[in-house]
Enzyme design. Sequence first.
Site, PDB file in Angstrom:
ATOM      1  N   ARG A 175     100.984  -0.256  36.324  1.00 59.03           N
ATOM      2  CA  ARG A 175      99.991  -1.158  35.748  1.00 59.03           C
ATOM      3  C   ARG A 175      99.107  -1.773  36.830  1.00 59.03           C
ATOM      4  NH1 ARG A 175     104.302  -4.398  33.361  1.00 59.03           N
ATOM      5  NH2 ARG A 175     102.811  -6.030  32.829  1.00 59.03           N
ATOM      6  N   ARG A 195     109.306 -12.600  35.263  1.00 62.05           N
ATOM      7  CA  ARG A 195     109.030 -12.595  33.832  1.00 62.05           C
ATOM      8  C   ARG A 195     109.880 -11.548  33.111  1.00 62.05           C
ATOM      9  NH1 ARG A 195     103.018 -11.145  31.941  1.00 62.05           N
ATOM     10  NH2 ARG A 195     103.715  -8.997  32.027  1.00 62.05           N
ATOM     11  N   ARG A 200     110.195  -7.464  28.446  1.00 63.02           N
ATOM     12  CA  ARG A 200     109.184  -6.524  27.968  1.00 63.02           C
ATOM     13  C   ARG A 200     109.504  -5.122  28.462  1.00 63.02           C
ATOM     14  NH1 ARG A 200     103.086  -8.621  28.800  1.00 63.02           N
ATOM     15  NH2 ARG A 200     102.849  -6.479  29.521  1.00 63.02           N
ATOM     16  N   ARG A 253      89.148  -3.010  30.060  1.00 63.28           N
ATOM     17  CA  ARG A 253      89.978  -2.640  31.196  1.00 63.28           C
ATOM     18  C   ARG A 253      89.417  -1.437  31.930  1.00 63.28           C
ATOM     19  NH1 ARG A 253      94.956  -4.959  29.352  1.00 63.28           N
ATOM     20  NH2 ARG A 253      96.663  -4.712  30.805  1.00 63.28           N
ATOM     21  N   LYS A 262      96.715 -14.691  33.081  1.00 66.89           N
ATOM     22  CA  LYS A 262      95.659 -14.619  32.063  1.00 66.89           C
ATOM     23  C   LYS A 262      96.139 -15.124  30.708  1.00 66.89           C
ATOM     24  CE  LYS A 262      94.733 -10.210  32.286  1.00 66.89           C
ATOM     25  NZ  LYS A 262      95.717  -9.798  33.308  1.00 66.89           N
TER      26      LYS A 262
HETATM   27  P1  ADP Z   1      99.600  -6.478  31.424  1.00 68.27           P
HETATM   28  O1  ADP Z   1      98.223  -7.002  31.713  1.00 68.27           O
HETATM   29  O2  ADP Z   1     100.694  -7.353  31.970  1.00 68.27           O
HETATM   30  O3  ADP Z   1      99.798  -5.058  31.774  1.00 68.27           O
HETATM   31  P2  ADP Z   1      98.981  -6.525  28.546  1.00 68.27           P
HETATM   32  O4  ADP Z   1      99.818  -7.254  27.555  1.00 68.27           O
HETATM   33  O5  ADP Z   1      97.590  -7.001  28.755  1.00 68.27           O
HETATM   34  O6  ADP Z   1      99.842  -6.575  29.867  1.00 68.27           O
HETATM   35  O7  ADP Z   1      98.903  -4.981  28.192  1.00 68.27           O
HETATM   36  C1  ADP Z   1     100.077  -4.226  27.983  1.00 68.27           C
HETATM   37  C2  ADP Z   1      99.738  -2.752  27.831  1.00 68.27           C
HETATM   38  O8  ADP Z   1      98.921  -2.557  26.690  1.00 68.27           O
HETATM   39  C3  ADP Z   1      98.956  -2.116  28.970  1.00 68.27           C
HETATM   40  O9  ADP Z   1      99.768  -1.723  30.055  1.00 68.27           O
HETATM   41  C4  ADP Z   1      98.329  -0.908  28.260  1.00 68.27           C
HETATM   42  O10 ADP Z   1      99.293   0.106  28.043  1.00 68.27           O
HETATM   43  C5  ADP Z   1      97.986  -1.485  26.899  1.00 68.27           C
HETATM   44  N1  ADP Z   1      96.617  -2.045  26.875  1.00 68.27           N
HETATM   45  C6  ADP Z   1      96.287  -3.335  26.621  1.00 68.27           C
HETATM   46  N2  ADP Z   1      94.960  -3.500  26.651  1.00 68.27           N
HETATM   47  C7  ADP Z   1      94.428  -2.293  26.944  1.00 68.27           C
HETATM   48  C8  ADP Z   1      93.118  -1.796  27.137  1.00 68.27           C
HETATM   49  N3  ADP Z   1      92.052  -2.621  27.029  1.00 68.27           N
HETATM   50  N4  ADP Z   1      92.950  -0.497  27.431  1.00 68.27           N
HETATM   51  C9  ADP Z   1      93.983   0.333  27.528  1.00 68.27           C
HETATM   52  N5  ADP Z   1      95.260  -0.044  27.363  1.00 68.27           N
HETATM   53  C10 ADP Z   1      95.486  -1.340  27.075  1.00 68.27           C
END
Ligand code: ADP
Length: 194
Positions: A146, A129, A135, A90, A15
């Site tokens: 996740r 990654r 990370r 999400r 994404k």
């Molecule tokens: P990934 O999709 O690889 O888990 P992201 O960078 O999109 O990574 O998100 C990292 C973290 O940020 C998530 O695991 C969550 O803890 C938090 N997060 C991001 N966006 C949201 C959201 N819309 N709702 C809740 N938590 C979120």
Amino acid sequence: MPLNVLLLGPQGAGKGTQADRISAEYGIPHVATGEMLRAAIAAGTELGRTVESIVNAGELVPDDLMISLIRDRLARDDTDAGFVLDGFPRTTAQAEALDAMFNEIGRTFNVVFSLQIPDEVAFERLRRRAKVEGRADDTDDAIHRRLDNYHRETEPLIEYYRTRGNLVTIHADRSENEVFTEIQRALDHVAVTR
Ligand code: ADP
């Protein structure tokens, strides 16, 4: 008319990479909630301190915090010509809140992409990654959490947006360029019909 794009898909589907390319090609900002939270954590803001342990464990940040974060972000005028959203919504509650926001300001998504990839491929991509980016949430435990959260909380949104139209399914277990070519085809179609 603005170009509002949503990317749905599990961790590792690409994404972020595809959103960057859409952003560059169509001149709209890439709004990535994960990046926004990591920036807040790095800067040590109040939000960052609140969410740090949640994000690092691979758990979801509470809906109310995320909804106000995205409300403020989409109110900025760099989104006037549109945006590509990655990482939000999400959960169903987030999607419903976003619908309400969109109704207020007269926006909709022109296209919702569902990037599909088998879990095994996603898991391997994330482990690779992890070695490159380091990370805090790319540990095996947090990756599993996740992906579990994705299937439980986020995957139902594919149906949510399918019933509202404009859903385009993309097979993301292919090269970055192949995936982007397909995305572009869909977006160029939107560009002429919107
Ligand atoms: P990934 O999709 O690889 O888990 P992201 O960078 O999109 O990574 O998100 C990292 C973290 O940020 C998530 O695991 C969550 O803890 C938090 N997060 C991001 N966006 C949201 C959201 N819309 N709702 C809740 N938590 C979120």
